[in-house]
Design a protein around this motif. Structure first.
Motif, mmCIF file in Angstrom:
data_model
loop_
_atom_site.group_PDB
_atom_site.id
_atom_site.type_symbol
_atom_site.label_atom_id
_atom_site.label_comp_id
_atom_site.label_asym_id
_atom_site.label_seq_id
_atom_site.Cartn_x
_atom_site.Cartn_y
_atom_site.Cartn_z
ATOM 1 N N LYS A 89 0.838 -1.210 0.000
ATOM 2 C CA LYS A 89 0.000 0.000 0.000
ATOM 3 C C LYS A 89 0.867 1.252 0.000
ATOM 4 N N GLN A 90 1.944 1.224 0.780
ATOM 5 C CA GLN A 90 2.839 2.383 0.835
ATOM 6 C C GLN A 90 3.473 2.620 -0.529
ATOM 7 N N LYS A 91 3.838 1.545 -1.214
ATOM 8 C CA LYS A 91 4.421 1.677 -2.551
ATOM 9 C C LYS A 91 3.390 2.255 -3.518
ATOM 10 N N GLU A 92 2.142 1.777 -3.437
ATOM 11 C CA GLU A 92 1.085 2.303 -4.306
ATOM 12 C C GLU A 92 0.836 3.778 -4.029
ATOM 13 N N VAL A 93 0.809 4.130 -2.737
ATOM 14 C CA VAL A 93 0.591 5.539 -2.366
ATOM 15 C C VAL A 93 1.755 6.390 -2.854
ATOM 16 N N GLN A 94 2.978 5.865 -2.738
ATOM 17 C CA GLN A 94 4.154 6.608 -3.213
ATOM 18 C C GLN A 94 4.080 6.809 -4.719
ATOM 19 N N GLU A 95 3.677 5.766 -5.446
ATOM 20 C CA GLU A 95 3.539 5.897 -6.901
ATOM 21 C C GLU A 95 2.469 6.922 -7.239
ATOM 22 N N GLN A 96 1.360 6.877 -6.516
ATOM 23 C CA GLN A 96 0.291 7.846 -6.757
ATOM 24 C C GLN A 96 0.779 9.260 -6.446
ATOM 25 N N ALA A 97 1.519 9.418 -5.365
ATOM 26 C CA ALA A 97 2.058 10.736 -5.013
ATOM 27 C C ALA A 97 3.031 11.212 -6.085
ATOM 28 N N ASP A 98 3.855 10.292 -6.604
ATOM 29 C CA ASP A 98 4.783 10.655 -7.682
ATOM 30 C C ASP A 98 4.016 11.106 -8.923
ATOM 31 N N ARG A 99 2.930 10.382 -9.233
ATOM 32 C CA ARG A 99 2.118 10.779 -10.405
ATOM 33 C C ARG A 99 1.501 12.154 -10.181
ATOM 34 N N ILE A 100 1.001 12.393 -8.975
ATOM 35 C CA ILE A 100 0.385 13.693 -8.668
ATOM 36 C C ILE A 100 1.423 14.803 -8.799
ATOM 37 N N VAL A 101 2.620 14.553 -8.265
ATOM 38 C CA VAL A 101 3.679 15.565 -8.349
ATOM 39 C C VAL A 101 4.053 15.820 -9.805
ATOM 40 N N ALA A 102 4.183 14.742 -10.589
ATOM 41 C CA ALA A 102 4.533 14.906 -12.005
ATOM 42 C C ALA A 102 3.444 15.681 -12.737
ATOM 43 N N THR A 103 2.179 15.347 -12.461
ATOM 44 C CA THR A 103 1.068 16.061 -13.093
ATOM 45 C C THR A 103 1.078 17.533 -12.683
ATOM 46 N N ALA A 104 1.332 17.780 -11.411
ATOM 47 C CA ALA A 104 1.370 19.167 -10.930
ATOM 48 C C ALA A 104 2.510 19.935 -11.592
ATOM 49 N N LYS A 105 3.671 19.280 -11.768
ATOM 50 C CA LYS A 105 4.794 19.938 -12.440
ATOM 51 C C LYS A 105 4.442 20.266 -13.885
ATOM 52 N N GLU A 106 3.830 19.286 -14.575
ATOM 53 C CA GLU A 106 3.449 19.526 -15.964
ATOM 54 C C GLU A 106 2.438 20.660 -16.057
ATOM 55 N N GLU A 107 1.458 20.651 -15.158
ATOM 56 C CA GLU A 107 0.436 21.692 -15.168
ATOM 57 C C GLU A 107 1.051 23.047 -14.844
ATOM 58 N N ALA A 108 1.984 23.076 -13.909
ATOM 59 C CA ALA A 108 2.660 24.333 -13.576
ATOM 60 C C ALA A 108 3.469 24.834 -14.759
ATOM 61 N N GLN A 109 4.106 23.906 -15.462
ATOM 62 C CA GLN A 109 4.888 24.296 -16.639
ATOM 63 C C GLN A 109 3.959 24.843 -17.722
ATOM 64 N N ARG A 110 2.825 24.174 -17.944
ATOM 65 C CA ARG A 110 1.868 24.682 -18.941
ATOM 66 C C ARG A 110 1.338 26.045 -18.530
ATOM 67 N N SER A 111 1.040 26.201 -17.238
ATOM 68 C CA SER A 111 0.545 27.487 -16.746
ATOM 69 C C SER A 111 1.598 28.569 -16.932
ATOM 70 N N ALA A 112 2.851 28.230 -16.671
ATOM 71 C CA ALA A 112 3.939 29.204 -16.832
ATOM 72 C C ALA A 112 4.076 29.593 -18.312
ATOM 73 N N GLU A 113 3.999 28.593 -19.194
ATOM 74 C CA GLU A 113 4.081 28.886 -20.632
ATOM 75 C C GLU A 113 2.901 29.750 -21.069
ATOM 76 N N HIS A 114 1.714 29.417 -20.581
ATOM 77 C CA HIS A 114 0.524 30.207 -20.917
ATOM 78 C C HIS A 114 0.685 31.636 -20.404
ATOM 79 N N ALA A 115 1.178 31.761 -19.173
ATOM 80 C CA ALA A 115 1.386 33.101 -18.605
ATOM 81 C C ALA A 115 2.423 33.872 -19.421
#
Length: 186
Positions: A89-115
């Protein structure tokens, strides 16, 4: 019983009283009295079956220990299963957290490019507005200069015409202007 006699014989044969030469089988001899008390004590223990009771108690204690060991082994296996489950479960949660962080980074990068794009467009609009204002100011300045030049030219022409023109020439010019306006309006 044989064992008891053997022990008794061995004890009597190795007695320090025999080595000293005194009479061993006398109640005055403390070694003999202690030996008799010890033999009697052992006989009472065997009569009441104490060694059997001790054996039964030791067997019961061994069974209790065996049961506790089995329970401990079962608990250990359950704990290992739970640990494996929690690690999974901890590994699954860590993978999910990694995906969330990666998605947030991508979204932040898109937002920065849009800005950045919006900022560039805003700068372009402001530059265009500034250029339009400069052009308008330039056109206004040119118009003002022309108006001023026209006013000066009209004033100068008025003075020149006023000095050189007579009343008859002035009436003739007015009639010509009215004719031209009348022709252009109709």
């Amino acid at each position: 019983m044989r064992l008891t006699l053997t022990v008794l014989t061995a004890t009597l044969a190795a007695s320090p009283a025999l080595a000293a030469g005194d009479v061993f089988f006398s109640l005055g001899n403390t070694d003999f009295v202690v030996l008799l008390a010890f033999i009697l004590f052992i006989a009472v223990l065997f009569y009441f079956k104490v060694p059997g009771m001790i054996g039964v108690m030791l067997d019961k204690r061994a069974a209790d220990i065996r049961t506790e060991l089995e329970e401990a082994r079962t608990l250990r296996e359950e704990a290992q299963t739970l640990l494996a489950s929690y690690e999974r479960k901890q590994k699954e949660v860590q993978e999910q957290a990694d995906r969330i962080v990666a998605t947030a980074k991508e979204e932040a990068q898109r937002s920065a490019e849009h800005a950045r794009d919006e900022l560039a467009k805003s700068v372009e609009r402001r530059l265009a507005a500034a250029e339009d204002q400069i052009g308008s100011a330039q056109a206004a300045a040119i118009k003002e200069v022309r108006d001023q030049a026209v006013s000066i030219a009209i004033a100068a022409a008025r003075e020149v015409i006023a000095k050189q023109m007579s009343a008859a020439d002035g009436n003739k010019l007015i009639d010509d202007a009215i004719t031209q306006v009348d022709a252009k309006l109709h």
